[in-house]
Design a protein around this motif. Structure first.
Motif, PDB file in Angstrom:
ATOM      1  N   ALA A 174       0.836  -1.205   0.000  1.00  0.00           N
ATOM      2  CA  ALA A 174       0.000   0.000   0.000  1.00  0.00           C
ATOM      3  C   ALA A 174       0.869   1.253   0.000  1.00  0.00           C
ATOM      4  O   ALA A 174       0.560   2.234  -0.691  1.00  0.00           O
ATOM      5  N   TYR A 208      -5.602   3.745 -12.222  1.00  0.00           N
ATOM      6  CA  TYR A 208      -5.331   2.561 -11.405  1.00  0.00           C
ATOM      7  C   TYR A 208      -3.828   2.320 -11.341  1.00  0.00           C
ATOM      8  O   TYR A 208      -3.040   2.891 -12.111  1.00  0.00           O
ATOM      9  N   TRP A 238      -5.345  -1.724  -8.041  1.00  0.00           N
ATOM     10  CA  TRP A 238      -5.586  -0.811  -6.925  1.00  0.00           C
ATOM     11  C   TRP A 238      -6.085   0.511  -7.517  1.00  0.00           C
ATOM     12  O   TRP A 238      -5.675   0.897  -8.615  1.00  0.00           O
ATOM     13  N   VAL A 298       2.179   1.770  -3.437  1.00  0.00           N
ATOM     14  CA  VAL A 298       1.121   2.254  -4.330  1.00  0.00           C
ATOM     15  C   VAL A 298       0.869   3.743  -4.085  1.00  0.00           C
ATOM     16  O   VAL A 298       0.754   4.545  -5.028  1.00  0.00           O
ATOM     17  N   LYS A 353      -8.437   1.233  -2.689  1.00  0.00           N
ATOM     18  CA  LYS A 353      -9.057  -0.086  -2.807  1.00  0.00           C
ATOM     19  C   LYS A 353      -8.151  -1.065  -3.541  1.00  0.00           C
ATOM     20  O   LYS A 353      -7.462  -0.689  -4.489  1.00  0.00           O
ATOM     21  N   ILE A 354      -8.206  -2.313  -3.080  1.00  0.00           N
ATOM     22  CA  ILE A 354      -7.654  -3.441  -3.831  1.00  0.00           C
ATOM     23  C   ILE A 354      -8.843  -4.232  -4.353  1.00  0.00           C
ATOM     24  O   ILE A 354      -9.683  -4.686  -3.563  1.00  0.00           O
TER      25      ILE A 354
END
Length: 365
Positions: free
Chosen positions: A28, A107, A115, A31, A68-69
């Protein structure tokens, strides 16, 4: 960035509700670094630990957002990501806007999953649990169906459609009734077995009848209008995914959207609500259909299809279908009580559907 793939992390449901493996928390951060934002806090809102999905609410220097995943295949998730982009930017729908990464994409791919970051709409308030609230939900999903017409997924995305699968779905329900019977006989000592066996003949008859009605209906003609003409169906719409917010009703969690006939969402909302209130109430059903009709007009053939879809033993099938996996655990006293309640509620279903059939002209005027 690690090459590790995200896999389901709680297949047996024994971990705490908001547990997140450390390697996913580390992903995360990688990302987040791909976005032009600073994150000051993260809160796990929900997980799909048995499938590999997750939602955080994040506080950023641009305000609250979601991270979000998506648990589905990346090519399938691309379909819903770009559908959300289409609805927000081309149709101005009340749906959270997706934030683009530094590379300009809506994304990021990490751990083999899609994600994405989106606006966190505040305030969002659930509608009241009464007929007015139900009508607001139905009007909003009708508006969604109208706005979603014309969507084309990008190259590389799956063409997710359930439009042509109705006969196959109905046939599956009919077929599974035999499976349920065989399993209930094999595990006859389980608390729910005798109740399920006592109900199966009737629900199997209902499933066969609904399948035959579908074959004799104008479904094929309706489906022939094609994916883009019908637009997108949420597939998981209900009292939590439609909420009141700035400037009206907002629809969230579009991860499972697919092309389909819109009344599938309406049918699920009606039958689920009737199950919740424990009685098939014609006043509620009429109000919900009329509210939908105002934002997404229903023609006579579509109305007939809605009644046919209600005629399937949807609630029984939905609640017992998991028995095929672990019957020795699933067929317990809770399932027994649930099946008895469904059978009681079913007694008011048929007079209600018949009344709706008589009201067709009044409702569609």
């Amino acid at each position: 960035m690690t090459d590790q793939l995200i896999t389901p992390w709680d297949l047996d449901g024994t971990l705490p509700e908001f547990f997140v493996p450390e390697y996913i928390e580390n992903m995360a951060q990688d990302v987040i670094a791909q976005y032009d934002m600073t994150v000051s806090s993260m809160e796990v809102i929900t997980t799909k630990a048995d499938k590999g999905g997750l939602i955080w609410k994040i506080e950023t220097n641009h305000g609250p957002r979601s991270l979000k995943i998506l648990h589905r295949r990346p090519t399938r998730s691309l379909f819903s990501i770009y559908a959300q982009e289409y609805l927000v930017h081309e149709k101005k729908a009340r749906i959270p806007a997706i934030i683009h990464s530094k590379e300009g994409l809506p994304y990021v791919i990490s751990g083999g999953k899609i994600w994405f970051v989106a606006d966190w709409i505040e305030p969002l308030v659930p509608v009241t649990k009464d007929l007015a609230g139900a009508e607001a939900l139905c009007h909003a999903i009708g508006e969604f169906h109208t706005l979603s017409k014309g969507y084309t997924p990008p190259t590389g995305a799956e063409n997710a459609s359930r439009l042509y699968r109705w006969p196959k779905t109905y046939e599956k329900v009919v077929k599974k009734m035999s499976w349920f019977r065989n399993i209930a006989n094999a595990y006859h000592e389980m608390p729910a077995a005798s109740t399920i066996l006592s109900l199966l003949d009737e629900f199997e008859r209902q499933a066969v009848s609904a399948r035959d009605q579908l074959i004799q209906s104008n479904y094929t003609t309706l489906a022939a209008r094609g994916n883009k003409d019908w637009g997108l169906v949420h597939q998981d719409y209900g009292w939590s995914n439609g909420q009141s917010g700035p400037d009206g009703m907002w629809i969230i969690d579009l991860d499972g959207v697919a092309y389909d006939i819109g009344i599938r969402d309406l049918r699920k909302l009606i039958t689920g609500t009737m199950d919740d209130i424990g009685n098939w109430d014609v006043t509620w059903m009429r109000g919900m259909i009329e509210a939908y009709h105002q934002s997404h007009p229903i023609d006579p053939d579509l109305y007939d299809l809605l009644l046919i879809d209600m005629s399937l033993p949807n609630e029984f099938y939905k609640n017992v279908k998991e028995m095929v996996y672990e019957p020795e655990l699933f067929m317990d006293g809770n399932l027994d009580a649930l099946c008895q309640r469904i059978a009681t509620t079913d007694q008011s279903k048929w007079p209600a559907i018949e009344e709706l059939r008589k009201l067709k002209g009044d409702i569609l005027k």
